[in-house]
Design an enzyme around this catalytic site. Structure first.
Site: not given
Length: 207
Positions: A114-115
């Protein structure tokens, strides 16, 4: 369906810090998250799935450079328990959740950071319709430390569900007037899917 030859081993020490509240996440390195750790996580997930009468698990990854190798190791562990795997390739996390329903597996694992930083990766796990968190993830740790795994010969098959995923999204959406949409998907896992969705919805898409 095919079997998958394994070249992985159970690590002598387990990096407990990667087993978080809602996922298994950390730096991809020899001391933290690596292919052998992914393999033993697969052994634990496959065992948990079978004990919950789940016989097949969806697996996918995002576009990170370490995604494919970690997914392959994870799958090796899962099928060694006797649980089957449907590899749906690369895509966004919601596609895995969709696949667990569309393919009636109720279980899936997404390899995505993800991030998080580029040198990290993560496993998000759904078993029997429930996203694993807290006590469930610690149960995986206990199983790994005890080496309490089932032994079998599961199979792996690949299935491209992108068209089905796009159809399901577009079936429930509509655009009242034509819009011009600029999409900069970069290296994201949705980079090939998003333009197709917006075009299906009647938008003028600039990639």
């Amino acid at each position: 369906m095919d079997t998958l030859m394994t070249t992985y081993s159970i690590p002598e020490t387990l990096p407990l810090e990667i087993f978080r509240t809602y996922d298994i996440r950390g730096e991809v390195s020899a001391a933290h998250l690596n292919e052998n750790v992914a393999y033993v996580v697969g052994l634990a997930i496959g065992t948990e799935a079978l004990q919950a009468q789940q016989t097949e698990i969806v697996a996918a990854c995002d576009a990170r450079l370490t995604g494919e190798s970690l997914k392959k190791a994870l799958i090796s562990g899962i099928i060694e328990t006797g649980c089957n795997v449907v590899d749906i390739g690369m895509g966004p996390t919601p596609m895995v959740y969709f696949a667990t329903h569309f393919l009636s597996t109720q279980s899936g694992v997404m390899v995505t950071a993800s991030h998080n930083p580029a040198n990290h990766n993560r496993f998000k796990i759904v078993l029997n319709g429930k996203t694993l968190s807290e006590a469930d993830i610690q149960n995986l740790v206990k199983r790994i430390l005890a080496r309490d795994f089932l032994n079998g010969a599961g199979k792996i098959r690949t299935q491209n569900i992108i068209a089905d995923y796009i159809n399901a999204i577009c079936k429930n959406l509509s655009v009242k007037k034509k819009m011009k949409v600029v999409i900069d998907a970069g290296n994201g896992a949705a980079s090939e899917i998003a333009p197709k969705i917006f075009r299906r919805l009647g938008c003028d898409v600039v990639e």
